[in-house]
Write a protein that holds these residues in place. Structure first.
Motif, short mmCIF file in Angstrom:
data_model
loop_
_atom_site.label_atom_id
_atom_site.label_comp_id
_atom_site.label_asym_id
_atom_site.label_seq_id
_atom_site.Cartn_x
_atom_site.Cartn_y
_atom_site.Cartn_z
N PHE A 40 29.49 8.78 3.20
CA PHE A 40 28.74 7.65 3.75
C PHE A 40 28.11 6.83 2.61
CE2 PHE A 40 24.35 6.40 4.92
CZ PHE A 40 24.65 5.35 5.78
N ASN A 44 29.27 2.98 1.46
CA ASN A 44 28.34 1.85 1.39
C ASN A 44 28.30 1.25 -0.01
OD1 ASN A 44 26.51 1.20 3.90
ND2 ASN A 44 27.04 3.37 3.99
N TYR A 243 21.78 7.07 9.12
CA TYR A 243 22.13 5.65 8.98
C TYR A 243 21.14 4.77 9.73
CZ TYR A 243 24.33 1.48 10.94
OH TYR A 243 24.56 0.22 11.40
N LYS A 247 18.76 2.09 8.03
CA LYS A 247 18.87 0.69 8.47
C LYS A 247 17.49 0.13 8.84
CE LYS A 247 21.49 -2.14 11.73
NZ LYS A 247 22.38 -2.11 12.92
N PHE A 261 23.08 -1.51 5.01
CA PHE A 261 23.87 -0.30 5.22
C PHE A 261 24.83 -0.50 6.39
CE2 PHE A 261 20.38 1.66 2.86
CZ PHE A 261 21.09 2.50 2.03
N CYS A 262 25.99 0.15 6.31
CA CYS A 262 26.91 0.12 7.45
C CYS A 262 27.43 1.55 7.67
CB CYS A 262 28.06 -0.85 7.22
SG CYS A 262 28.95 -0.60 5.68
N PHE A 263 27.66 1.87 8.94
CA PHE A 263 28.13 3.22 9.26
C PHE A 263 29.63 3.30 9.02
CE2 PHE A 263 29.06 6.76 12.29
CZ PHE A 263 28.35 7.72 11.60
#
Length: 294
Positions: A40, A44, A243, A247, A261-263
């Protein structure tokens, strides 16, 4: 082998030894969690580098002795470049104002300094499709040959270092994934093997009445599959909540604003869960070859 009967026997055994199976699933969760969390972070970082690369532009510094009459010609020449979307001229005075704003409370160190020591420059924003670092490198090399141009900057060194770091991180993430998944599979298979020996008498009776290898082995493999899928699913859920927390942290922080942030894509999530179940099942089948042949 009847799958319905195999699942029924597998769930019956899971319920009968719920504590040991939950502990095994927890170990799988921890192993997959470590890999998924680092993946993860890596995902990112890669996303950030790609986005930052598209936002980079060129800063073209002019020579100190360039004539004022040359500046409009250079400006028009930039506008004719097919890669350039917009051009902004930054005079020495504007550069000084930016430097004063940057220094804030320490701006007094510039008192009495002539803005002439700063070079004037052009800021070039690239068109979409020409924002890759290799395109900017090619254009920078071309512009540096023009008369009146002193230097072209576009964050080349920073981007190259970050990409080299990502390349190393990618190798570390995938190597750790292999070892952590194998460790999880080893724990699952060891648990199943213990259960197998615990039920040895029952299995001998099944053999005597003509039960096939698949009929005996099937419920154990289903248990390994369930533990692999359950452990990986819990790990992904924990990373998802991390996450959401990060976020929220970024949204409420002016300093971190824009990090974004992105999952993980849902396809990647599905592959992590499926692969975890697959590895646990295959490894269990492999280690059970010995006991089943006795």
């Amino acid at each position: 082998m009847n799958l319905g009967i195999a699942f029924k026997r597998a769930f019956f055994d899971l319920k009968r030894r719920i504590v040991i199976h939950l502990m095994t699933a927890a170990v799988v969760t921890l192993s997959v969690l470590i890999f998924t969390f680092f993946y993860f972070i890596y995902f990112n970082l890669e996303h950030f580098v790609e986005r930052f690369g598209t936002e980079l532009g060129l800063v073209v510094f002019l020579k100190q002795d360039v004539a004022a009459a040359q500046i409009p010609d250079i400006y028009q020449r930039f506008l004719r470049l097919p890669e350039v979307e917009s051009v902004k001229y930054v005079s020495r005075e504007e550069a000084m104002r930016r430097l004063v704003a940057f220094l804030k409370d320490e701006k007094d160190v510039l008192e009495g300094v002539d803005p002439g020591f700063l070079p004037s420059s052009f800021e070039l924003q690239m068109k979409k499709g020409f924002r890759a670092p290799e395109n900017m490198q090619s254009l920078a090399a071309q512009i540096e040959k023009w008369p009146g141009i002193s230097e072209v900057k576009y964050g080349k060194e920073w981007m190259e270092k970050l990409k080299a770091f990502l390349k190393t991180a990618k190798v570390v993430v995938w190597i750790s994934a292999i070892f952590l998944l194998l460790a999880a599979a080893f724990v699952v298979s060891s648990t199943i093997r213990l259960v197998f020996y615990e039920r040895r008498e029952e299995i001998e009776i099944l053999r005597l009445v003509g039960a096939t290898r698949g009929f005996i082995q099937g419920p154990f493999l289903i248990q390994a599959l369930i533990q692999g899928l359950l452990g990986a699913s819990l790990a992904v859920c924990i990373v998802f909540f991390c996450y959401l927390y990060l976020k929220g942290l970024v949204t409420g922080s002016a300093f971190l604003m824009g990090v974004g942030f992105c999952f993980l894509p849902w396809l990647h999530v599905a592959l992590i869960i499926i692969f975890s179940g697959f590895v646990c099942t295959i490894w269990t089948a492999f280690v059970m070859r010995g006991p089943l042949s006795l």
